[in-house]
Design an enzyme around this catalytic site. Structure first.
Site, PDB file in Angstrom:
ATOM      1  N   TYR A   1       0.833  -1.218   0.000  1.00 28.82           N
ATOM      2  CA  TYR A   1       0.000   0.000   0.000  1.00 28.82           C
ATOM      3  C   TYR A   1       0.868   1.268   0.000  1.00 28.82           C
ATOM      4  O   TYR A   1       0.748   2.101  -0.895  1.00 28.82           O
ATOM      5  CB  TYR A   1      -0.937  -0.045   1.220  1.00 28.82           C
ATOM      6  CG  TYR A   1      -1.611   1.245   1.551  1.00 28.82           C
ATOM      7  CD1 TYR A   1      -2.390   1.913   0.599  1.00 28.82           C
ATOM      8  CD2 TYR A   1      -1.473   1.817   2.812  1.00 28.82           C
ATOM      9  CE1 TYR A   1      -3.017   3.108   0.914  1.00 28.82           C
ATOM     10  CE2 TYR A   1      -2.100   3.007   3.131  1.00 28.82           C
ATOM     11  CZ  TYR A   1      -2.861   3.653   2.183  1.00 28.82           C
ATOM     12  OH  TYR A   1      -3.467   4.842   2.490  1.00 28.82           O
TER      13      TYR A   1
ATOM     14  N   ALA B   1       7.717  -5.221   5.609  1.00 22.88           N
ATOM     15  CA  ALA B   1       7.618  -5.676   7.002  1.00 22.88           C
ATOM     16  C   ALA B   1       6.213  -6.171   7.281  1.00 22.88           C
ATOM     17  O   ALA B   1       5.259  -5.774   6.627  1.00 22.88           O
ATOM     18  CB  ALA B   1       7.954  -4.540   7.947  1.00 22.88           C
TER      19      ALA B   1
ATOM     20  N   TYR C   1       5.612  -5.513  17.376  1.00 25.36           N
ATOM     21  CA  TYR C   1       5.792  -4.865  16.072  1.00 25.36           C
ATOM     22  C   TYR C   1       6.604  -3.569  16.211  1.00 25.36           C
ATOM     23  O   TYR C   1       7.601  -3.363  15.523  1.00 25.36           O
ATOM     24  CB  TYR C   1       4.416  -4.581  15.439  1.00 25.36           C
ATOM     25  CG  TYR C   1       4.448  -3.519  14.389  1.00 25.36           C
ATOM     26  CD1 TYR C   1       5.021  -3.769  13.144  1.00 25.36           C
ATOM     27  CD2 TYR C   1       3.956  -2.235  14.651  1.00 25.36           C
ATOM     28  CE1 TYR C   1       5.083  -2.765  12.192  1.00 25.36           C
ATOM     29  CE2 TYR C   1       4.012  -1.246  13.695  1.00 25.36           C
ATOM     30  CZ  TYR C   1       4.578  -1.510  12.466  1.00 25.36           C
ATOM     31  OH  TYR C   1       4.658  -0.520  11.537  1.00 25.36           O
TER      32      TYR C   1
ATOM     33  N   PHE D   1       2.955   8.359  10.974  1.00 25.17           N
ATOM     34  CA  PHE D   1       1.786   8.307  11.839  1.00 25.17           C
ATOM     35  C   PHE D   1       0.718   7.513  11.070  1.00 25.17           C
ATOM     36  O   PHE D   1       1.070   6.521  10.443  1.00 25.17           O
ATOM     37  CB  PHE D   1       1.438   9.722  12.332  1.00 25.17           C
ATOM     38  CG  PHE D   1       2.434  10.141  13.404  1.00 25.17           C
ATOM     39  CD1 PHE D   1       3.776  10.341  13.097  1.00 25.17           C
ATOM     40  CD2 PHE D   1       2.063  10.202  14.731  1.00 25.17           C
ATOM     41  CE1 PHE D   1       4.717  10.626  14.093  1.00 25.17           C
ATOM     42  CE2 PHE D   1       2.992  10.499  15.740  1.00 25.17           C
ATOM     43  CZ  PHE D   1       4.315  10.707  15.418  1.00 25.17           C
TER      44      PHE D   1
HETATM   45  C1  UD1 Z   1      -1.798   2.403  13.544  1.00 29.55           C
HETATM   46  C2  UD1 Z   1      -1.195   1.026  13.411  1.00 29.55           C
HETATM   47  C3  UD1 Z   1       0.225   1.000  13.829  1.00 29.55           C
HETATM   48  C4  UD1 Z   1       0.980   2.135  13.191  1.00 29.55           C
HETATM   49  C5  UD1 Z   1       0.350   3.404  13.674  1.00 29.55           C
HETATM   50  C6  UD1 Z   1       1.113   4.600  13.217  1.00 29.55           C
HETATM   51  C7  UD1 Z   1      -2.557  -0.989  13.685  1.00 29.55           C
HETATM   52  C8  UD1 Z   1      -3.399  -1.817  14.625  1.00 29.55           C
HETATM   53  N1  UD1 Z   1      -1.954   0.095  14.204  1.00 29.55           N
HETATM   54  O1  UD1 Z   1      -2.143   2.655  14.864  1.00 29.55           O
HETATM   55  O2  UD1 Z   1       0.820  -0.199  13.421  1.00 29.55           O
HETATM   56  O3  UD1 Z   1       2.308   2.091  13.547  1.00 29.55           O
HETATM   57  O4  UD1 Z   1      -0.952   3.437  13.130  1.00 29.55           O
HETATM   58  O5  UD1 Z   1       0.870   5.588  14.148  1.00 29.55           O
HETATM   59  O6  UD1 Z   1      -2.454  -1.292  12.526  1.00 29.55           O
HETATM   60  N2  UD1 Z   1     -10.483   2.154  15.710  1.00 29.55           N
HETATM   61  C9  UD1 Z   1     -11.792   1.877  16.027  1.00 29.55           C
HETATM   62  N3  UD1 Z   1     -12.387   0.790  15.476  1.00 29.55           N
HETATM   63  C10 UD1 Z   1     -11.743  -0.056  14.612  1.00 29.55           C
HETATM   64  C11 UD1 Z   1     -10.402   0.241  14.278  1.00 29.55           C
HETATM   65  C12 UD1 Z   1      -9.807   1.345  14.846  1.00 29.55           C
HETATM   66  O7  UD1 Z   1     -12.422   2.603  16.809  1.00 29.55           O
HETATM   67  O8  UD1 Z   1     -12.347  -1.041  14.164  1.00 29.55           O
HETATM   68  C13 UD1 Z   1      -9.827   3.326  16.286  1.00 29.55           C
HETATM   69  C14 UD1 Z   1      -8.636   2.995  17.160  1.00 29.55           C
HETATM   70  O9  UD1 Z   1      -9.013   2.830  18.492  1.00 29.55           O
HETATM   71  C15 UD1 Z   1      -7.764   4.232  16.956  1.00 29.55           C
HETATM   72  C16 UD1 Z   1      -8.104   4.718  15.551  1.00 29.55           C
HETATM   73  O10 UD1 Z   1      -9.343   4.099  15.226  1.00 29.55           O
HETATM   74  O11 UD1 Z   1      -8.120   5.218  17.857  1.00 29.55           O
HETATM   75  C17 UD1 Z   1      -7.070   4.332  14.534  1.00 29.55           C
HETATM   76  O12 UD1 Z   1      -6.823   2.938  14.662  1.00 29.55           O
HETATM   77  P1  UD1 Z   1      -5.860   2.149  13.673  1.00 29.55           P
HETATM   78  O13 UD1 Z   1      -6.201   2.453  12.275  1.00 29.55           O
HETATM   79  O14 UD1 Z   1      -5.872   0.721  14.108  1.00 29.55           O
HETATM   80  O15 UD1 Z   1      -4.461   2.812  13.912  1.00 29.55           O
HETATM   81  P2  UD1 Z   1      -3.606   2.993  15.270  1.00 29.55           P
HETATM   82  O16 UD1 Z   1      -3.973   2.005  16.267  1.00 29.55           O
HETATM   83  O17 UD1 Z   1      -3.689   4.413  15.651  1.00 29.55           O
END
Ligand code: UD1
Length: 324
Positions: A14, A77, A143, A171
């Site tokens: 991606y 990765a 990770y 980010f």
């Molecule tokens: C993501 C990545 C992390 C990466 C980081 C960079 C994952 C799990 N995490 O973190 O590897 O290094 O970005 O900063 O891939 N959320 C929901 N419902 C969902 C999914 C997510 O509410 O079904 C919320 C999460 O609580 C979070 C936000 O959406 O607050 C973003 O989540 P996500 O896209 O998973 O990213 P991060 O956990 O922030």
């Protein structure tokens, strides 16, 4: 002037495919190296060469590096946070061993410059905001740990060998190329925006919003969402910088702006004209309430700043893909 040659390892993924696109736009000669485990053939751009291979295959990496490159970009990765806690061995092997294989093959073949795909996950719970590059490193996942360890290996190699690196700590990467040239959707997405897209298109019934009792304006988590084409441009700037002055750096890539989960939902509803079916669910373990970057260092060293600053514009580039 001869074209500079860049090897993009993980270039069918991606973010990797968007890096390839940005490099081609700036007239670099690009070769992609990818094992297509999560990368996809449909992300390969016609103007780039392609070698199918695995970073655990040292002999193959040596053969490829022997072709000679001005720089390498390494984005190959495993990146699923949850999986890394259940199967750390897989992450140790792919991320740690694989990266070391790449660096050793570079040194064996006189390839000096590398841009490494690192992550904000290395910081862990924010101790202050916005997060700069001096923030303590306390990753909450295996990770995140692998990414920091790889940065440390690069740092030692840069002191001991003719080896120069820029580690870019992303980010939350979101969006797609605005011209629609990259169309590969991640399979079984774990991240918020692709899940939201699956919900608005009916592929998934409901979005679970993890927590609505955080200490944030609307109670949901705040993240710094950065457009993948802005990431692409930053990689080009990093390669140019390395080729120019051979100085190693660690640099954040974010927008400096926080967006909550509810704001993502509202923006998606504005952009798509559809309802996002969601429910509040318990907090997800290890989720910090707010993560926002400062990109001052990127601005200073790479002369880079994000061009996408409006969340609707960002989500529109993802929605374009769904609409077609
Ligand atoms: C993501 C990545 C992390 C990466 C980081 C960079 C994952 C799990 N995490 O973190 O590897 O290094 O970005 O900063 O891939 N959320 C929901 N419902 C969902 C999914 C997510 O509410 O079904 C919320 C999460 O609580 C979070 C936000 O959406 O607050 C973003 O989540 P996500 O896209 O998973 O990213 P991060 O956990 O922030």
């Amino acid at each position: 002037m001869a074209q500079s040659k860049v090897l993009v390892i993980g270039g069918a993924g991606y973010i990797g495919s968007h890096v390839v696109k940005a490099l081609l736009q700036e007239n670099f000669a690009v070769t992609v190296f990818d094992n297509l485990s999560t990368g996809q053939r449909c992300n390969l751009l016609a103007k780039a060469g392609f070698i199918e291979g695995n970073i655990l295959d040292e002999a193959k990496l040596n053969d490829v590096m022997a072709k000679g490159f001005d720089a390498v970009v390494h984005l190959a990765a495993k990146k699923a946070v949850g999986e890394s806690m259940e199967n750390p061995q897989k992450y140790a092997r792919n991320n740690l061993n694989g990266s070391i294989n790449i660096f050793n093959a570079m040194i064996n073949n006189g390839v000096k410059n590398i841009v490494f795909s690192s992550t904000a996950a290395s910081y862990g719970m924010p101790q202050y905001l916005p997060i700069d590059e001096n923030h303590p490193l306390n990753p909450l996942s295996f990770y995140g740990f692998t990414k920091i360890e790889i940065e440390r290996v690069m740092d030692w190699y840069s002191r001991l060998k003719d080896f120069h690196y820029i580690a870019l700590r992303y980010f939350n990467a979101v969006g797609y190329a605005a011209d629609g040239s990259i169309r590969g959707k991640e399979q079984n997405p774990q991240n918020l925006l692709p899940i939201v897209m699956e919900v608005v298109t009916g592929k998934r019934e409901i979005l679970n919003v993890f927590g609505n009792d955080y200490d944030t304006p609307d109670g949901t988590c705040v993240r710094d969402y950065i457009h993948v084409e802005d990431l692409g441009r930053a990689h080009v700037a990093a390669i140019k910088k390395l080729m120019q002055d051979s100085q190693s750096h660690i640099i954040n890539l974010g927008t400096g702006k926080g967006t909550s989960v509810l704001e993502i939902i509202q923006s998606t509803e504005r952009v798509t004209g559809r309802k996002v079916n969601y429910d509040f669910a318990p907090r997800r373990a290890g989720d910090p309430s707010v993560i926002v970057a400062t990109y001052e260092k990127a601005q200073k060293i790479l002369d880079w700043k994000p061009q996408y600053t409006d969340i609707d514009e960002i989500i529109k580039t993802t929605w374009n893909l769904e609409e077609k």
